[in-house]
Design an enzyme around this catalytic site. Sequence first.
Site, mmCIF file in Angstrom:
data_model
loop_
_atom_site.group_PDB
_atom_site.id
_atom_site.type_symbol
_atom_site.label_atom_id
_atom_site.label_comp_id
_atom_site.label_asym_id
_atom_site.label_seq_id
_atom_site.Cartn_x
_atom_site.Cartn_y
_atom_site.Cartn_z
ATOM 1 N N ASP A 186 0.763 -1.150 -0.023
ATOM 2 C CA ASP A 186 -0.008 -0.019 0.111
ATOM 3 C C ASP A 186 0.797 1.215 0.052
ATOM 4 O OD1 ASP A 186 -2.514 -1.457 0.482
ATOM 5 O OD2 ASP A 186 -1.577 -2.062 2.422
ATOM 6 N N HIS A 191 -4.406 -3.359 6.377
ATOM 7 C CA HIS A 191 -4.283 -3.778 4.897
ATOM 8 C C HIS A 191 -5.718 -4.315 4.544
ATOM 9 C CE1 HIS A 191 -2.710 -4.670 1.089
ATOM 10 N NE2 HIS A 191 -3.109 -6.156 1.432
#
Length: 336
Positions: free
Chosen positions: A159, A187
Amino acid sequence: MATPLKVCVTGAAGQIAYSLLYQIGHGDVFGKEQPLILTLLDITPMMNALHGVVMELHDCAMTLVKEIVPTDSEEEAFRDIDVAFLVGSMPRREGMLRKDLLTANAKIFRSQGLSLDKFAKKTVKVVVVGNPANTNAMICSHFAPSIPKENFTALTRLDHNRAKAQIATRIGVRSDAVKNVVIWGNHSSTQFPDVSHATVEVEGKTLPVYEAVKDDAWIEGDFITTVQGRGAAVLKARKLSSAMSASKAVCDHVRDWWFGAPQDEWVSMAVMSDGSYGMPEGVVYSFPVRVSADCKWAIVKDLPISDFAREKMEKTAKELEEEKKTALEFLASNSS
């Protein structure tokens, strides 16, 4: 030549491991002088495929790889290991509720935590990649009480890399010109990619990202949702989940953990929360961290947090608390 590191990769017959194993064996993670023993764990039905992966690793003729051990035994895979890449997990299937995914993986990571506790070195470094990664890491640590909690991390570097790439593309610079983005929280689609403290080098000048982009609405809107939904977008386009970018991010995460990251910048890692920024203790939460050359990370403290950011950070924290409660309640009722 140094003493070989013993490195375990789980889910070793899967598509992320297919990219990851070459990078590890080639020296992209632990350096070009570090010999390796690879233990490769997967479930019994995947053993034929795993043996094919082993043949390919041999065919790469990598000088650093001294031994390869394919196995479906956690004891054999984890015994005396230095580093564990926990890539394998139960994937989410069509029609499966998130609760079903959590409970299926809770059993897997309880077992792996118990085995790590029993067989691995107490200094073992563990990165959890298999989703839901944050909560899987929390469970694994919970059931490995003799291994320090700071030795368990979960992957949000993918990410982090996605956020850097989005900013770099928007401005028209290289991704390494962007520094100090933050991924807060889980996440998952609740994660908060934050560039409030990030900078970018443009034509020799270092500018705050907000100043360089000159579009606050995009930063607080489409940028966030693009990073949050990137995995789903890749899945929709490829009909397969992210593998190349995920394996690259795993290598970035562990290489920085092993060797240290530049001390003038931080990276995003999901680690056991100590209550920093008012986030709940006892969940694995992604923070900005600095990493020193002795394999130690430390949460970056005292960054100013806006009301906009605080709301998003608390939303993802709430999801992690709910995941923890669901997983631990299930395991308590299925203790056998």
